[in-house]
Design a protein around this motif. Structure first.
Motif, short mmCIF file in Angstrom:
data_model
loop_
_atom_site.label_atom_id
_atom_site.label_comp_id
_atom_site.label_asym_id
_atom_site.label_seq_id
_atom_site.Cartn_x
_atom_site.Cartn_y
_atom_site.Cartn_z
N LEU A 1 -5.94 -1.88 0.33
CA LEU A 1 -5.77 -1.71 -1.11
C LEU A 1 -4.98 -2.90 -1.62
CD1 LEU A 1 -5.79 -0.07 -3.78
CD2 LEU A 1 -3.69 1.02 -2.99
N ASP A 2 -5.53 -3.62 -2.59
CA ASP A 2 -4.88 -4.79 -3.17
C ASP A 2 -4.93 -4.63 -4.68
OD1 ASP A 2 -4.07 -7.26 -4.11
OD2 ASP A 2 -5.29 -8.43 -2.72
N THR A 3 -3.77 -4.37 -5.30
CA THR A 3 -3.75 -4.10 -6.74
C THR A 3 -3.88 -5.37 -7.56
OG1 THR A 3 -1.33 -4.23 -6.94
CG2 THR A 3 -2.29 -2.09 -6.36
N GLY A 4 -3.62 -6.53 -6.94
CA GLY A 4 -3.72 -7.78 -7.67
C GLY A 4 -2.63 -7.93 -8.72
N GLY A 5 -2.40 -9.15 -9.18
CA GLY A 5 -1.46 -9.40 -10.27
C GLY A 5 -0.02 -9.13 -9.91
N GLY A 6 0.84 -9.24 -10.93
CA GLY A 6 2.26 -8.98 -10.73
C GLY A 6 3.03 -10.22 -10.35
N ASP A 7 4.34 -10.17 -10.59
CA ASP A 7 5.20 -11.32 -10.31
C ASP A 7 5.72 -11.34 -8.88
OD1 ASP A 7 4.96 -12.14 -12.96
OD2 ASP A 7 6.65 -10.91 -13.60
N LEU B 1 -0.06 -4.73 -1.65
CA LEU B 1 -1.00 -4.74 -0.54
C LEU B 1 -0.69 -3.53 0.33
CD1 LEU B 1 -0.69 -8.53 0.39
CD2 LEU B 1 -2.49 -7.47 -0.96
N ALA B 2 -1.64 -2.65 0.49
CA ALA B 2 -1.42 -1.41 1.25
C ALA B 2 -2.57 -1.20 2.22
CB ALA B 2 -1.28 -0.23 0.31
N THR C 1 1.29 6.89 -1.29
CA THR C 1 0.67 6.73 -2.61
C THR C 1 1.71 6.57 -3.71
OG1 THR C 1 -1.27 8.02 -1.95
CG2 THR C 1 -0.84 7.82 -4.30
N SER C 2 2.79 7.35 -3.64
CA SER C 2 3.81 7.25 -4.69
C SER C 2 4.51 5.89 -4.66
CB SER C 2 4.84 8.38 -4.54
OG SER C 2 5.54 8.28 -3.30
N ILE C 3 4.64 5.29 -3.49
CA ILE C 3 5.26 3.96 -3.39
C ILE C 3 4.35 2.91 -4.02
CG2 ILE C 3 6.14 2.21 -1.80
CD1 ILE C 3 6.72 4.49 0.19
N VAL C 4 3.07 2.98 -3.70
CA VAL C 4 2.10 2.06 -4.30
C VAL C 4 2.12 2.19 -5.82
CG1 VAL C 4 -0.34 1.49 -4.49
CG2 VAL C 4 0.63 2.02 -2.25
N GLU C 5 2.09 3.42 -6.31
CA GLU C 5 2.06 3.65 -7.75
C GLU C 5 3.34 3.17 -8.43
OE1 GLU C 5 1.27 7.81 -7.98
OE2 GLU C 5 -0.91 7.57 -7.76
N HIS C 6 4.46 3.26 -7.73
CA HIS C 6 5.72 2.82 -8.32
C HIS C 6 5.73 1.31 -8.55
CE1 HIS C 6 10.03 2.72 -9.15
NE2 HIS C 6 10.14 1.73 -8.28
N PHE C 7 5.20 0.55 -7.59
CA PHE C 7 5.25 -0.90 -7.70
C PHE C 7 4.08 -1.51 -8.45
CE2 PHE C 7 8.08 -0.47 -3.94
CZ PHE C 7 9.13 -1.25 -4.39
N ALA C 8 2.95 -0.83 -8.50
CA ALA C 8 1.71 -1.44 -9.02
C ALA C 8 1.81 -1.99 -10.44
CB ALA C 8 0.57 -0.43 -8.91
N LEU D 1 4.25 -5.38 0.32
CA LEU D 1 3.41 -4.88 1.40
C LEU D 1 3.90 -3.49 1.77
CD1 LEU D 1 1.24 -5.36 3.65
CD2 LEU D 1 3.10 -6.30 5.05
N VAL D 2 3.03 -2.49 1.64
CA VAL D 2 3.40 -1.09 1.88
C VAL D 2 2.68 -0.61 3.14
CG1 VAL D 2 3.39 1.25 0.96
CG2 VAL D 2 3.73 -0.69 -0.59
N LEU D 3 3.45 -0.12 4.11
CA LEU D 3 2.92 0.29 5.40
C LEU D 3 3.15 1.79 5.61
CD1 LEU D 3 4.24 -2.77 7.45
CD2 LEU D 3 1.97 -2.46 6.44
#
Length: 220
Positions: free
Chosen positions: A6-12, A41-42, A28-35, A16-18
């Motif tokens: 999963l690569d959300t693209g963009g952002g400053d 990258l997950a 999922t909640s970690i990815v959503e928090h940072f996206a 990397l979420v493992l």
């Protein structure tokens, strides 16, 4: 190596979420928090969620090197690496081996990995009648982690890590208790240990507000 990513693209910033033994849904909640503000990258570790595991992938080091290659291929720097449970073990090994200095910060949530006297890892047992972990995921975990689900050499190798680390621990974790986490944190040259009240082994799911407040404060 081919793996689901999963690569959300963009952002400053790159994060990397493992994930841990319970698979991608556990982070999922970690990815959503940072996206909203970072490129996340997950990857799904090979062998989880029906993905194939190459025969040569038999240890945590194989995953760590594969994800370092990913950071190299994408030419990413100052990467925040967030690992939960088994993913925290992979993250720690990645940081130990980061000769290219791709990693900027390390966040471990109730991570397993080192062998710490008096604190054997205890895999969680589902309540009676509840579904247990996917057998294929559990088999992949045991293949990578070995019969002891720990590496007796990891603790001393953590002295090589030169980036700041935050170790968050659910106060009610029965898989690896807070005392395990404190010993883990003490092995890093620059680490901070923070307990999370009201959480067990998955604080990002069980106490998300406190967990993400601590992570954001650490990264600010």
């Amino acid at each position: 190596m081919d793996y689901d990513l999963l690569d959300t693209g963009g952002g400053d910033r790159a994060v990397l979420v493992l994930h841990g033994g319970s698979g991608p849904r556990s982070v999922t909640s970690i990815v959503e928090h940072f996206a909203p503000r970072a490129r996340v990258l997950a990857p799904t570790h090979p062998g989880w969620s029906g993905t194939p595991r190459p025969d040569v992938f038999t240890g945590v080091d194989d995953l760590a090197l594969a994800y370092l290659d990913l950071l190299d291929d994408e030419d990413l720097a100052d990467v925040v690496v967030v690992g939960s449970s088994f993913g925290g073990w992979v993250a720690a090994e990645l940081a130990v081996r980061d000769r290219g200095r791709r990693v900027g910060r390390l966040v471990l949530l109730d991570a397993i990995g080192p062998e710490i006297a008096g604190h054997p890892l205890r895999l969680p047992q589902p309540p009676p009648g509840a579904p247990g972990p996917d057998p294929a995921d559990l088999a992949a975990l045991r293949t990578y982690a070995g019969p002891g689900l720990a590496d007796p050499k990891l603790l001393r190798r953590l002295a090589r890590v030169r980036v700041p680390a935050l170790l968050l621990w659910g106060e009610d974790d029965v898989v690896v208790p807070p005392a395990f986490g404190k010993a883990y944190a003490a092995a890093f040259p620059d680490a901070r240990f923070e307990p999370v009240a009201g959480a067990g082994h998955l604080p990002a799911l069980q106490a998300p507000e406190r967990t993400f407040d601590l992570i954001d404060e650490f990264l600010a």
